[in-house]
Design an enzyme around this catalytic site. Structure first.
Site, PDB file in Angstrom:
ATOM      1  CB  CYS A 233      -0.915  -0.004   1.228  1.00 42.97           C
ATOM      2  SG  CYS A 233      -2.037   1.420   1.252  1.00 42.97           S
TER       3      CYS A 233
ATOM      4  CG  HIS B 122      -1.480  -2.861  -9.291  1.00 47.93           C
ATOM      5  ND1 HIS B 122      -2.343  -1.917  -8.793  1.00 47.93           N
ATOM      6  CD2 HIS B 122      -0.604  -3.150  -8.300  1.00 47.93           C
ATOM      7  CE1 HIS B 122      -1.993  -1.641  -7.540  1.00 47.93           C
ATOM      8  NE2 HIS B 122      -0.947  -2.378  -7.206  1.00 47.93           N
TER       9      HIS B 122
ATOM     10  CD  GLU C  72      -6.859   1.120  -3.437  1.00 48.12           C
ATOM     11  OE1 GLU C  72      -6.682   0.250  -2.552  1.00 48.12           O
ATOM     12  OE2 GLU C  72      -6.489   2.301  -3.317  1.00 48.12           O
TER      13      GLU C  72
ATOM     14  CB  CYS D 160      -4.399   3.236  -5.980  1.00 45.91           C
ATOM     15  SG  CYS D 160      -3.727   1.578  -5.755  1.00 45.91           S
TER      16      CYS D 160
ATOM     17  N   GLY E 119      -0.832   1.413  -7.308  1.00 48.20           N
ATOM     18  CA  GLY E 119      -1.453   1.460  -8.641  1.00 48.20           C
ATOM     19  C   GLY E 119      -0.765   2.474  -9.546  1.00 48.20           C
TER      20      GLY E 119
END
Ligand SMILES: N[C@H](CCC[C@H](N)C(=O)O)C(=O)O
Length: 273
Positions: free
Chosen positions: A75, A158, A207, A216, A219
């Site tokens: 994260c 992803h 997400e 994100c 991301g």
């Protein structure tokens, strides 16, 4: 049980940060869910749980829970908030240091009012994304048309779809359809990118475990790495997400990714559990 926490966000992606190193008992799944609940609890996209360090030189480790309770392997926005939390707690030196993430150690430094992280190497290996081998091409039928996607892992999975216009992209519907695709062993985060120029993209991310968030971090790392690999951008790249801007650099030779972005302490609190 009284649980102390910090409510934070990184470019609008919001977190409950809590130090579990002194916990006598682990929280139950329903207690963890309550922390994330925007009506019955504090409310957040992810929980960032502070734990004792695992590797030499790291000041702490963290683990991540999405607000649906699922465990995540990385994260980026949350890591910046944990770094700021650790510096304010006097655990991380002013100049920065090392944090143990679920995806491995990440280096942190503070640059002006932002945090810069070395996020480790991106992987384009479909196996690292949990995508069933041999189930290419990377396409999905949605709303009567074929959509192509690309895959990358930052320690979490992803899928990236390039679109002409980010504001009208079917983020929730197509994002949910791709997450439900049986070819993903453990679902995925679905990014929608619009290339503005070689050093600037717009990005929205649906997400895993949280739905569309305002930003994100992992991301953004995956999107720049994939678009750079496709020759659609260079490095560094400014990534504009609905909640704010991140600066992503990808070293083409090593695959090392670094991210710079904001963090914000919103409030501290004690929750009765
Ligand atoms: N939903 C992600 C975890 C949070 C990632 C995001 N908030 C970030 O800043 O990287 C997953 O299940 O892999």
């Amino acid at each position: 049980m009284k649980l102390r926490f910090s409510k934070m966000h990184g470019a609008g992606n919001d977190f409950v940060v809590t130090d579990t190193r002194e916990w006598e008992q682990r929280l139950s799944e329903s207690q963890l869910a309550q922390l994330c609940d925007r009506h019955r609890g504090i409310g957040c996209d992810q929980l960032m749980l502070i734990e004792p360090p695992r590797s030499a030189g790291a000041v702490l480790a963290y683990s991540i829970r999405n607000r649906d309770g699922s465990v995540a392997g990385q994260c980026g926005n949350g890591a910046r908030c944990v770094a700021a939390w650790a510096r304010r707690a006097g655990i991380l030196p002013e100049r920065g240091g090392l944090l143990d993430s679920p995806a491995g150690p990440i280096e942190v430094r503070f640059v002006e009012q932002q945090v810069e992280l070395r996020m480790g190497r991106v992987s384009f290996d479909h196996q690292d994304v949990g995508f069933v081998a041999g189930s290419e091409p990377l396409e999905i039928v949605f709303a009567g048309q074929w959509w192509s996607f690309a895959l990358a892992s930052m320690g979490n999975p992803h899928a990236l779809i390039e679109v002409d216009e980010i504001s009208t992209a079917p983020v929730a519907e197509l994002g949910a359809a791709l997450q439900a695709d049986a070819r993903f062993a453990d679902s995925c985060n679905v990014g929608f990118a619009e290339v503005v120029n070689m050093q600037h993209i717009k990005l929205r991310v649906f997400e895993r475990g949280a739905g569309e968030t305002l930003a994100c971090g992992s991301g953004a790392c995956a999107a720049v790495a994939l678009l750079q690999r496709a020759g659609r951008c260079t490095s560094p790249v400014a990534v504009d997400l609905p909640g704010g801007r991140l600066r992503i650099e990808v070293d083409r030779t090593t695959g090392e990714v670094s991210m710079r972005g904001p963090y914000c302490f919103v409030f501290e609190g004690v929750m009765e559990l």
